[in-house]
Enzyme design. Sequence first.
Site, PDB file in Angstrom:
ATOM      1  N   ILE A  21       0.832  -1.205   0.000  1.00  0.00           N
ATOM      2  CA  ILE A  21       0.000   0.000   0.000  1.00  0.00           C
ATOM      3  C   ILE A  21       0.864   1.251   0.000  1.00  0.00           C
ATOM      4  O   ILE A  21       0.530   2.251  -0.645  1.00  0.00           O
ATOM      5  CB  ILE A  21      -0.959  -0.009   1.199  1.00  0.00           C
ATOM      6  CG1 ILE A  21      -1.858  -1.255   1.142  1.00  0.00           C
ATOM      7  CG2 ILE A  21      -1.820   1.247   1.208  1.00  0.00           C
ATOM      8  CD1 ILE A  21      -2.689  -1.353  -0.128  1.00  0.00           C
ATOM      9  N   ALA A  22       1.991   1.205   0.694  1.00  0.00           N
ATOM     10  CA  ALA A  22       2.916   2.339   0.646  1.00  0.00           C
ATOM     11  C   ALA A  22       3.373   2.581  -0.783  1.00  0.00           C
ATOM     12  O   ALA A  22       3.499   3.732  -1.230  1.00  0.00           O
ATOM     13  CB  ALA A  22       4.116   2.073   1.551  1.00  0.00           C
ATOM     14  N   ARG A  43      12.830  -0.223   8.358  1.00  0.00           N
ATOM     15  CA  ARG A  43      13.737  -0.670   9.406  1.00  0.00           C
ATOM     16  C   ARG A  43      15.129  -0.923   8.865  1.00  0.00           C
ATOM     17  O   ARG A  43      16.100  -0.877   9.604  1.00  0.00           O
ATOM     18  CB  ARG A  43      13.171  -1.933  10.068  1.00  0.00           C
ATOM     19  CG  ARG A  43      11.957  -1.668  10.947  1.00  0.00           C
ATOM     20  CD  ARG A  43      11.339  -2.940  11.449  1.00  0.00           C
ATOM     21  NE  ARG A  43      10.755  -3.723  10.355  1.00  0.00           N
ATOM     22  CZ  ARG A  43      10.097  -4.869  10.522  1.00  0.00           C
ATOM     23  NH1 ARG A  43       9.953  -5.370  11.734  1.00  0.00           N
ATOM     24  NH2 ARG A  43       9.592  -5.506   9.486  1.00  0.00           N
ATOM     25  N   TYR A  63      12.328   4.628  11.618  1.00  0.00           N
ATOM     26  CA  TYR A  63      11.192   5.538  11.582  1.00  0.00           C
ATOM     27  C   TYR A  63      11.470   6.828  12.353  1.00  0.00           C
ATOM     28  O   TYR A  63      11.073   7.920  11.931  1.00  0.00           O
ATOM     29  CB  TYR A  63       9.955   4.845  12.136  1.00  0.00           C
ATOM     30  CG  TYR A  63       9.652   3.520  11.476  1.00  0.00           C
ATOM     31  CD1 TYR A  63       9.786   3.358  10.096  1.00  0.00           C
ATOM     32  CD2 TYR A  63       9.248   2.414  12.229  1.00  0.00           C
ATOM     33  CE1 TYR A  63       9.522   2.148   9.484  1.00  0.00           C
ATOM     34  CE2 TYR A  63       8.975   1.193  11.621  1.00  0.00           C
ATOM     35  CZ  TYR A  63       9.114   1.060  10.255  1.00  0.00           C
ATOM     36  OH  TYR A  63       8.856  -0.151   9.662  1.00  0.00           O
ATOM     37  N   HIS A  84       0.245   1.062  14.292  1.00  0.00           N
ATOM     38  CA  HIS A  84      -0.370   2.347  13.976  1.00  0.00           C
ATOM     39  C   HIS A  84      -0.393   3.284  15.182  1.00  0.00           C
ATOM     40  O   HIS A  84      -0.052   4.469  15.070  1.00  0.00           O
ATOM     41  CB  HIS A  84      -1.797   2.152  13.469  1.00  0.00           C
ATOM     42  CG  HIS A  84      -1.866   1.562  12.103  1.00  0.00           C
ATOM     43  ND1 HIS A  84      -3.069   1.278  11.475  1.00  0.00           N
ATOM     44  CD2 HIS A  84      -0.904   1.188  11.226  1.00  0.00           C
ATOM     45  CE1 HIS A  84      -2.829   0.766  10.277  1.00  0.00           C
ATOM     46  NE2 HIS A  84      -1.527   0.703  10.116  1.00  0.00           N
ATOM     47  N   LYS A 102      -6.036   2.524   7.304  1.00  0.00           N
ATOM     48  CA  LYS A 102      -7.131   1.879   8.026  1.00  0.00           C
ATOM     49  C   LYS A 102      -6.722   0.446   8.402  1.00  0.00           C
ATOM     50  O   LYS A 102      -5.859  -0.135   7.739  1.00  0.00           O
ATOM     51  CB  LYS A 102      -8.401   1.890   7.175  1.00  0.00           C
ATOM     52  CG  LYS A 102      -8.227   1.243   5.773  1.00  0.00           C
ATOM     53  CD  LYS A 102      -8.158  -0.267   5.838  1.00  0.00           C
ATOM     54  CE  LYS A 102      -7.483  -0.889   4.683  1.00  0.00           C
ATOM     55  NZ  LYS A 102      -7.128  -2.310   4.934  1.00  0.00           N
ATOM     56  N   ARG A 171      -1.423  -9.673   7.914  1.00  0.00           N
ATOM     57  CA  ARG A 171      -2.855  -9.959   7.831  1.00  0.00           C
ATOM     58  C   ARG A 171      -3.193 -11.312   8.445  1.00  0.00           C
ATOM     59  O   ARG A 171      -4.309 -11.525   8.904  1.00  0.00           O
ATOM     60  CB  ARG A 171      -3.317  -9.937   6.377  1.00  0.00           C
ATOM     61  CG  ARG A 171      -3.177  -8.606   5.670  1.00  0.00           C
ATOM     62  CD  ARG A 171      -3.464  -8.763   4.194  1.00  0.00           C
ATOM     63  NE  ARG A 171      -3.328  -7.517   3.451  1.00  0.00           N
ATOM     64  CZ  ARG A 171      -2.183  -7.038   2.998  1.00  0.00           C
ATOM     65  NH1 ARG A 171      -1.058  -7.720   3.208  1.00  0.00           N
ATOM     66  NH2 ARG A 171      -2.138  -5.906   2.340  1.00  0.00           N
ATOM     67  N   ASP A 183      -8.890  -6.067   7.807  1.00  0.00           N
ATOM     68  CA  ASP A 183      -8.218  -5.682   6.568  1.00  0.00           C
ATOM     69  C   ASP A 183      -9.174  -5.119   5.526  1.00  0.00           C
ATOM     70  O   ASP A 183      -8.899  -4.065   4.941  1.00  0.00           O
ATOM     71  CB  ASP A 183      -7.470  -6.881   5.987  1.00  0.00           C
ATOM     72  CG  ASP A 183      -6.512  -6.480   4.884  1.00  0.00           C
ATOM     73  OD1 ASP A 183      -5.735  -5.530   5.095  1.00  0.00           O
ATOM     74  OD2 ASP A 183      -6.538  -7.100   3.811  1.00  0.00           O
TER      75      ASP A 183
END
Length: 323
Positions: A21-22, A43, A63, A84, A102, A171, A183
Amino acid sequence: MVSDMNSQTPLRWGILGTGMIAGRFAADLPLSQRGILTAVASRSLESATAFTKLHGGSPVAGYDALLSRDDVDAVYISLPNTLHHEWTLAALDAGKHVLCEKPMALSEAEAVEMFDRAEATNRLLIEAFMYRAHPQTRLLREIIADGAIGEIRLIRTNFTFHREASTTDARFQPGPGGGGIMDVGCYCVDFTRTLLSQEPDRVQSLLHRHEFGVDDYAAGLLGFPGGQLATFTCGMTVVSDQTAHIAGTEGRIEIVRFWQGKEGFSLIDPQGREKKYEVEEERPIYAIEADAFAEVVGGAPNWNDRANTLGNLRVLEILRQGT
């Protein structure tokens, strides 16, 4: 939140995480009107470097190192669900606006803390349900509000995909962050609540448990105070579709992929006559989301506010307990 940008100021983005998704967000960002990719953190420096070779930006190892940069205004958090809460708080404390994938948190209580921190730091925090920012979603809501299908009585949504189970895939990791409801079922719940502008007073679910311990597919039922009923199915090991059907007293609406905004939607009257609606939009969906986020930073109305995120998480907590 006090605006710290005007309507023309570019928003400089940092991304935490280098997953699928990134990659989609980073690929779309150059097609936005307001977004610039500045840095990407993983990382490992190797992972960040490989990502930036594809999408641009500076690679960062760790991060915290990205959050310490002065050339990052906003952070897109696409880490596993269990991270998150931690990294949203860290980003807000570092003075960054946050667009968090999300579901934004594992529970309503976590999300309350995150939103409270955003208010305390005068930063913007939005849960990244990107379809909510799409013009097609706004058009759909307007048509329904204008009474095009009368009063909504039934909503049926489906969001499934097939992925080989892996112990390295977040997931499929047991715990509050894994499973199909968190998910993709979260989309079905959010979409239904968005259209009805109500919170359900009855919530039920049936879950299938994968050998890894997560719900790999599930079915849910929501009942609303206004008498509306909604059903949904979701899953990570199922070949199906991602449709939505909205049934009213004077017509119905069918959407091929309700979370994408690409194919438009159809309105069918009681005589079976169909009218197709499509929105002309050249920007891809994550570019639209990035621009919509920048607009809220600049003072525009929020397209996914605190109340909606907390309401969705309350429902998800009940659904995950299913039978």
